[in-house]
Structure formats: structure tokens, C-alpha cells
Design an enzyme around this catalytic site. Structure first.
Site, PDB file in Angstrom:
ATOM      1  N   SER A 144       0.861  -1.191   0.000  1.00 15.32           N
ATOM      2  CA  SER A 144       0.000   0.000   0.000  1.00 15.32           C
ATOM      3  C   SER A 144       0.894   1.237   0.000  1.00 15.32           C
ATOM      4  CB  SER A 144      -0.852  -0.031   1.272  1.00 15.32           C
ATOM      5  OG  SER A 144      -1.378   1.244   1.574  1.00 15.32           O
ATOM      6  N   TYR A 157      -3.567  -0.586  10.048  1.00 11.44           N
ATOM      7  CA  TYR A 157      -3.371  -0.771   8.607  1.00 11.44           C
ATOM      8  C   TYR A 157      -1.953  -0.361   8.220  1.00 11.44           C
ATOM      9  CZ  TYR A 157      -4.506  -0.709   3.606  1.00 11.44           C
ATOM     10  OH  TYR A 157      -4.538  -0.969   2.253  1.00 11.44           O
TER      11      TYR A 157
HETATM   12  P1  NAP Z   1     -12.017  -4.832  -0.832  1.00 11.36           P
HETATM   13  O1  NAP Z   1     -12.846  -4.568  -2.044  1.00 11.36           O
HETATM   14  O2  NAP Z   1     -12.548  -4.496   0.520  1.00 11.36           O
HETATM   15  O3  NAP Z   1     -11.536  -6.340  -0.876  1.00 11.36           O
HETATM   16  C1  NAP Z   1     -10.874  -6.941   0.188  1.00 11.36           C
HETATM   17  C2  NAP Z   1     -10.856  -8.422  -0.027  1.00 11.36           C
HETATM   18  O4  NAP Z   1     -10.247  -9.056   1.096  1.00 11.36           O
HETATM   19  C3  NAP Z   1     -12.270  -9.001  -0.124  1.00 11.36           C
HETATM   20  O5  NAP Z   1     -12.271 -10.101  -0.982  1.00 11.36           O
HETATM   21  C4  NAP Z   1     -12.519  -9.444   1.302  1.00 11.36           C
HETATM   22  O6  NAP Z   1     -13.514 -10.428   1.429  1.00 11.36           O
HETATM   23  C5  NAP Z   1     -11.158  -9.995   1.642  1.00 11.36           C
HETATM   24  N1  NAP Z   1     -11.005 -10.149   3.072  1.00 11.36           N
HETATM   25  C6  NAP Z   1     -10.921  -9.178   3.991  1.00 11.36           C
HETATM   26  N2  NAP Z   1     -10.827  -9.711   5.227  1.00 11.36           N
HETATM   27  C7  NAP Z   1     -10.869 -11.065   5.053  1.00 11.36           C
HETATM   28  C8  NAP Z   1     -10.828 -12.170   5.948  1.00 11.36           C
HETATM   29  N3  NAP Z   1     -10.727 -12.010   7.256  1.00 11.36           N
HETATM   30  N4  NAP Z   1     -10.898 -13.408   5.418  1.00 11.36           N
HETATM   31  C9  NAP Z   1     -11.006 -13.595   4.087  1.00 11.36           C
HETATM   32  N5  NAP Z   1     -11.069 -12.585   3.196  1.00 11.36           N
HETATM   33  C10 NAP Z   1     -10.993 -11.338   3.686  1.00 11.36           C
HETATM   34  O7  NAP Z   1     -10.681  -3.990  -0.926  1.00 11.36           O
HETATM   35  P2  NAP Z   1      -9.540  -3.907  -2.014  1.00 11.36           P
HETATM   36  O8  NAP Z   1      -9.246  -2.459  -2.158  1.00 11.36           O
HETATM   37  O9  NAP Z   1      -9.834  -4.726  -3.208  1.00 11.36           O
HETATM   38  O10 NAP Z   1      -8.345  -4.538  -1.173  1.00 11.36           O
HETATM   39  C11 NAP Z   1      -7.544  -5.603  -1.653  1.00 11.36           C
HETATM   40  C12 NAP Z   1      -6.147  -5.432  -1.086  1.00 11.36           C
HETATM   41  O11 NAP Z   1      -5.580  -4.257  -1.628  1.00 11.36           O
HETATM   42  C13 NAP Z   1      -6.101  -5.253   0.426  1.00 11.36           C
HETATM   43  O12 NAP Z   1      -4.968  -5.910   0.942  1.00 11.36           O
HETATM   44  C14 NAP Z   1      -5.957  -3.755   0.587  1.00 11.36           C
HETATM   45  O13 NAP Z   1      -5.362  -3.397   1.799  1.00 11.36           O
HETATM   46  C15 NAP Z   1      -5.069  -3.450  -0.588  1.00 11.36           C
HETATM   47  N6  NAP Z   1      -5.029  -2.061  -1.031  1.00 11.36           N
HETATM   48  C16 NAP Z   1      -6.128  -1.432  -1.504  1.00 11.36           C
HETATM   49  C17 NAP Z   1      -6.023  -0.119  -1.938  1.00 11.36           C
HETATM   50  C18 NAP Z   1      -7.191   0.649  -2.510  1.00 11.36           C
HETATM   51  O14 NAP Z   1      -7.026   1.834  -2.802  1.00 11.36           O
HETATM   52  N7  NAP Z   1      -8.344   0.063  -2.693  1.00 11.36           N
HETATM   53  C19 NAP Z   1      -4.801   0.526  -1.873  1.00 11.36           C
HETATM   54  C20 NAP Z   1      -3.697  -0.146  -1.378  1.00 11.36           C
HETATM   55  C21 NAP Z   1      -3.820  -1.447  -0.968  1.00 11.36           C
HETATM   56  P3  NAP Z   1     -15.049 -10.001   1.667  1.00 11.36           P
HETATM   57  O15 NAP Z   1     -15.546  -9.475   0.355  1.00 11.36           O
HETATM   58  O16 NAP Z   1     -15.686 -11.248   2.114  1.00 11.36           O
HETATM   59  O17 NAP Z   1     -15.034  -8.929   2.726  1.00 11.36           O
END
Ligand code: NAP
Length: 252
Positions: A144, A157
């Protein structure tokens, strides 16, 4: 030898592939030829439809990753259903927002558990199968901007994502000689569930957009090229690196 981005015959295990960045990555890996084992707690029906429409195999392995209890079962299930694992994408992650003065132990454990602890132990379980099979593989961790910066109101985080970068480098040091490439992608600000609160906050949304040279939030498909590259033979000599995909955020 010319570099190849072809992932035909490879199996990629992607956590949190039902939505957001994990879905974007799973579809991109499938477009490059990989079969997909999607690990998570919510049914990835949309991802499954998109992956199978490309003619790739798809297996959903249901698991909640807030503890490491299911880790070995996940790896065993992927091997049983798809025959092998070549690529692991540690994408599942969560976030809690609260002032540092009010942050609770639960806010801490819930985030560090899935974002860092499970990431490490799932990497360990997959690496053990690669070593036992006598071949290399690729591990891609999702870091991130808060692997580099402090952020605000997201203590656990920031701790977890800063830790992801450290663990990526440590694992690269230990496993490069075994043919396992461990690297990270650091996404900037992407429009997913994770950032919904930020995008709904008019002032934060404007401040974030103003700082992104590309002038827009990232779309999950924007991560595909980086993931395919790090998963492919083109990255065979890339170890312990972090590739920002951030619309230029870190350049400011
Ligand atoms: P998201 O849409 O909230 O997706 C998160 C994913 O992780 C979902 O599939 C969620 O499952 C799963 N997850 C969370 N907690 C879990 C658990 N305890 N057990 C199993 N699955 C779990 O967010 P995203 O933005 O795509 O995030 C994906 C990754 O990218 C994360 O590591 C996040 O920190 C990172 N990231 C995101 C951004 C951004 O701007 N969006 C930036 C930097 C890094 P559910 O759908 O069941 O909740």
C-alpha cells in the site's frame, strides 16, 4: 531468451478474489493463461464467471483468513482441485479507521491478523509445497502507499502494510535461492470497498484526487499488468521489489 508473460499451465492462488483488486488481479492472470484458485469468505461468482469465460479452470476455496487455522487446508484444497500452485497473490486485507487515541485491541488484531500474519503463514505453506515439488514459484504481496507513508486514523493498517514490505524483503532473501520470487505491488488509491469511506468524504476525495498526477482513482484492472509481470518468467530475476501502481502518487 526473450521474456515471456505467458502463464499457460500455471495455477494462481488469489486471496480475496471476489471483488476489488483481487478480482482485477485474478482476471488479469487468467487472461494471461493461469487457472485460478480463489480463496475467501464470500462467494466469488462474478470472478468465476469472468475466469471461466476465458476458458480457464476456477476453484473457490471458502476460508476466513482472520486466523491462520485454515491455511494448510486451503493449500491442500488448491492442490487437490487444481493439481499445483505456481503463483500466490496475498491480496485479502481489511482496514479499521479510528483516532489513535481511541484505537482498540480489536481494531489492531483484526487488521494485522489478515493483512500480515495470515499473509506470512500462507506464504510459508505455499513455499513448502514449492520446495517439496523441487520447483520455484511466484509470491506477490499487496502492499500500500502506507507501506511508505504514515497515513492518518489507520494505525493497524499502516503497521500491517509497512510490515508487508519488510516480510516481502525477508522472504525474498530466504527463498530467492530456491527459485521463489517474492515481490510486492503497492497500489495507490483505487475505487473499491476498501476506499468507499474516503470517496464518500468530499474533502478527502478532492484532496486525494488533487495529489494524483494521473488525476483519477485507480480501477482494479489497472493492477493487472503489474501482477502478470511479477507472476511471469519476465520477473525471474526480480526479488524483494515493490512495484507502485499509483497514478504517480509517490512521485509527488
Ligand atoms: P475490498 O474490495 O474491501 O476487498 C478486500 C478483499 O479481502 C475481499 O475479498 C474481502 O472479502 C477480503 N477479506 C478481507 N478480510 C478477510 C478475511 N478475514 N478473510 C477472508 N477474506 C478477507 O478492498 P480492495 O481495495 O480490493 O483490497 C484488496 C487489497 O488491496 C487489500 O490488501 C488492501 O489493503 C489493498 N489495497 C487497496 C487499496 C485501494 O485503494 N483500494 C490501496 C492499497 C492497498 P469479503 O468481500 O468477504 O469482505
Amino acid at each position: 531468451m526473450s521474456p515471456s508473460f505467458d502463464l499457460s499451465g500455471k495455477v494462481a492462488l488469489v486471496t480475496g478474489a471476489n471483488t476489488g483488486l483481487g478480482q482485477g488481479i485474478a482476471v488479469a492472470l487468467a487472461q494471461a493463461g493461469a487457472d485460478i484458485a480463489a480463496v475467501g469468505r464470500s462467494a466469488p461468482s462474478d470472478t468465476e464467471a469472468r475466469v471461466t469465460a476465458l476458458g480457464r479452470r476456477f476453484a473457490w476455496i471458502e476460508a476466513s483468513l482472520d486466523t491462520i487455522a485454515p491455511v494448510q487446508g486451503v493449500v491442500d484444497a488448491a492442490l487437490e482441485r487444481l493439481g499445483r500452485i505456481d503463483i500466490l497473490v496475498n491480496n485479502a486485507g481489511t482496514i479499521r479507521r479510528n483516532d489513535a487515541l481511541d484505537f482498540t485491541e480489536d481494531d489492531w488484531d483484526a487488521v494485522v491478523g489478515v493483512n500480515l500474519k495470515t499473509l506470512f503463514f500462507l506464504s510459508q505453506a505455499v513455499a513448502r509445497t514449492l520446495v517439496a515439488a523441487g520447483r520455484g514459484g511466484k509470491i506477490i504481496n499487496i502492499a500500500s502507499m502506507l507501506s511508505f507513508q504514515g497515513g492518518i486514523r489507520v494505525a493497524s493498517y499502516t503497521a500491517s502494510k509497512s510490515g508487508v514490505l519488510g516480510v516481502t524483503r525477508l522472504l525474498a532473501n530466504e527463498w530467492a535461492s530456491k527459485g521463489i520470487n517474492v515481490n510486492a505491488i503497492a497500489p495507490g488509491y483505487f475505487a473499491t470497498n476498501n476506499t468507499e469511506a474516503l470517496r464518500n468524504d468530499e474533502a478527502r476525495n478532492a484532496a486525494i484526487l488533487e495529489r494524483i498526477p494521473a488525476g483519477r482513482w485507480g480501477d482494479p484492472s489497472d493492477l493487472g499488468g503489474a501482477a502478470v509481470y511479477l507472476a511471469s518468467n519476465a520477473a525471474d530475476y526480480v526479488h524483494g521489489a515493490v512495484l507502485p501502481v499509483d497514478g504517480g502518487w509517490l512521485a509527488r
